[in-house]
Scaffold this active site. Structure first.
Site, short mmCIF file in Angstrom:
data_model
loop_
_atom_site.label_atom_id
_atom_site.label_comp_id
_atom_site.label_asym_id
_atom_site.label_seq_id
_atom_site.Cartn_x
_atom_site.Cartn_y
_atom_site.Cartn_z
N ASP A 117 -27.64 67.46 71.31
CA ASP A 117 -27.66 66.34 71.29
C ASP A 117 -28.80 66.09 71.25
O ASP A 117 -29.16 64.44 70.94
CB ASP A 117 -26.85 65.54 71.42
CG ASP A 117 -26.70 64.31 70.53
OD1 ASP A 117 -26.80 63.86 69.49
OD2 ASP A 117 -26.36 62.98 70.79
N LYS A 152 -27.38 52.89 82.20
CA LYS A 152 -26.75 52.79 80.90
C LYS A 152 -25.03 52.80 81.39
O LYS A 152 -24.60 53.25 82.41
CB LYS A 152 -26.74 54.72 80.68
CG LYS A 152 -25.84 54.79 79.81
CD LYS A 152 -25.62 56.15 78.51
CE LYS A 152 -25.17 56.24 77.12
NZ LYS A 152 -25.20 57.40 76.78
N GLY A 160 -24.33 51.40 71.64
CA GLY A 160 -24.08 52.73 71.02
C GLY A 160 -23.15 52.97 70.58
O GLY A 160 -22.05 51.87 72.14
N ILE A 179 -31.28 46.31 76.26
CA ILE A 179 -32.34 47.48 75.23
C ILE A 179 -31.82 48.25 74.70
O ILE A 179 -32.41 48.79 74.30
CB ILE A 179 -33.31 47.74 76.38
CG1 ILE A 179 -32.11 49.54 77.35
CG2 ILE A 179 -33.98 46.83 77.52
CD1 ILE A 179 -33.26 49.73 78.69
N GLY A 180 -30.82 48.71 74.78
CA GLY A 180 -29.49 49.44 73.02
C GLY A 180 -28.00 49.81 73.61
O GLY A 180 -27.80 49.03 74.38
N GLY A 223 -21.00 55.05 72.82
CA GLY A 223 -21.01 55.00 73.90
C GLY A 223 -20.89 53.99 75.26
O GLY A 223 -19.90 54.27 75.91
N GLY A 224 -21.77 53.04 75.35
CA GLY A 224 -21.72 51.92 75.93
C GLY A 224 -23.26 51.89 75.62
O GLY A 224 -23.92 51.19 74.84
N THR A 225 -23.99 50.64 77.07
CA THR A 225 -24.70 50.07 77.00
C THR A 225 -26.22 50.53 77.65
O THR A 225 -25.33 50.84 78.77
CB THR A 225 -24.41 48.19 76.65
OG1 THR A 225 -23.15 48.09 75.93
CG2 THR A 225 -26.02 47.37 76.98
N VAL A 226 -27.20 50.46 76.82
CA VAL A 226 -28.62 49.97 78.34
C VAL A 226 -29.16 48.90 78.82
O VAL A 226 -29.32 48.44 77.57
CB VAL A 226 -29.70 51.66 77.57
CG1 VAL A 226 -30.41 51.78 79.08
CG2 VAL A 226 -28.58 52.68 76.95
#
Length: 341
Positions: free
Chosen positions: A180, A92, A72, A69-70, A74-77
């Site tokens: 953030d 995550k 970036g 679902i996402g 830093g990682g994957t969700v």
């Protein structure tokens, strides 16, 4: 050895020595003091006994990945399903394999996140250390993030702002600074409940595994004094920094574009973006907005951190108290609903 051999070459003088844009450093003063967890290779850490009294972490082997679902820097969700109960979570997966003190620091901060218990903060259900990867189990919100949303109705925007401020006020009371706040870290569900996500761990990774932090998406919402430590006599108040990021995000929702310029920094020119944040006047709400909204934004986007209102004070601002509307029933909203009135 010849004279001078092996010595470093003389450094050349800088052309513009007065221009400095140091990268922000982690503010240790606002960290929550907790003991380091014991070293362990277990995939299911023992839940903390203080704070929000979280439930036991579901077994990693009981989680089934449904879809991504996402992702970036830093990682994957992933959306995952807990097989025994059918409950849906977000998982995550942090890229890389942090070691030593970095890994222990991440453990410690995740334990802090697990104690957070507020309806306007995404719940952290646990952490897994699986095959060297750190994976964090989070509450799943079916509406996704508010990134790219245009909320032109002030009444609806007041309700969104109220929810975010309530979550921020809770975190700040717990001595947790987000660092953030931005639209992509504000999630929503089908009932238009807005929750703060991705606090704690991402900022550690950004400042330890990627010191250059080339993602302008994060820099874009930093306060001036965090980017340039020469401002504000070199001091940085993380709580006030969160308020700047919050105000910038709320103004972006209203305008439908990034307040410092729609394309500024979007092509990788982060230096120009940082200069604009540090040295230009703070963005303002347009004259067509209500007096309450213009005042609200001005209370957030003050160059001097001490002049920004706190989250608790902003909850008492007329924009929130006079214009907020009651939450809409779930049946009237779908996850893909537009925020246009």
């Amino acid at each position: 050895m010849r004279p001078g051999q092996g010595l470093p070459p003389p450094s050349r003088p800088r052309r513009r020595p007065e221009l400095t844009l140091p990268m922000p450093q982690r503010d240790a003063a606002v960290a929550v003091p907790l003991p380091l967890p014991p070293t362990s290779t277990s995939s299911t850490p023992t839940p903390p006994s203080a704070g929000g009294n979280p439930l036991p972490t579901p077994s990693f082997s009981d989680l089934e990945r449904v879809r991504r679902i996402g992702s970036g820097s830093g990682g994957t969700v992933w959306m995952v399903r807990h097989r025994p109960t059918g409950r849906i979570y977000a998982l995550k997966v942090i890229w890389g394999n942090p070691e030593g003190s970095i890994r222990r620091q991440i453990y410690r901060e995740i334990e802090i996140l697990r104690t957070a218990d507020n309806p306007f903060v995404v719940r952290c259900h646990g952490m897994y250390d699986h095959a060297g990867e750190i994976q964090i189990l989070l509450e799943y919100l079916d509406g996704g993030s508010l990134e790219g949303r245009h909320i032109s109705s002030e009444r609806l925007l007041a309700d969104v702002a109220r929810q975010i401020l309530t979550g921020l006020a809770y975190l700040h009371r717990q001595r947790i600074v987000h660092r953030d706040i931005k639209p992509s870290n504000l999630l929503i569900n089908a009932a238009r409940q807005v929750k703060i996500a991705d606090f704690g761990v991402s900022r550690i990774l950004a400042q330890t595994m990627d010191p250059c932090n080339s993602s302008v998406g994060t820099v874009a919402y930093m306060s001036p004094e965090r980017i340039n430590t020469d401002l504000n006599q070199g001091s940085y108040d993380g709580y006030a920094g969160d308020i700047w990021s919050f105000g910038l995000s709320i103004l972006e929702f209203y305008l439908g574009r990034f307040p410092f310029g729609e394309n500024l920094g979007r092509q990788g020119d982060w230096a120009s973006l940082m200069v604009a944040i540090c040295y230009s006047n703070p963005p303002e709400a347009p004259s067509t907005a209500s007096r309450e909204f213009r005042s609200f934004i001005a209370c957030c986007l003050q160059k001097e951190p001490a002049r920004r209102l706190t989250a608790t004070q902003l909850l008492q601002h007329p924009f929130i108290t006079q214009l907020q509307q009651p939450p809409l029933p779930p049946s009237s909203v779908t996850p893909s609903s537009s925020f246009h009135p």
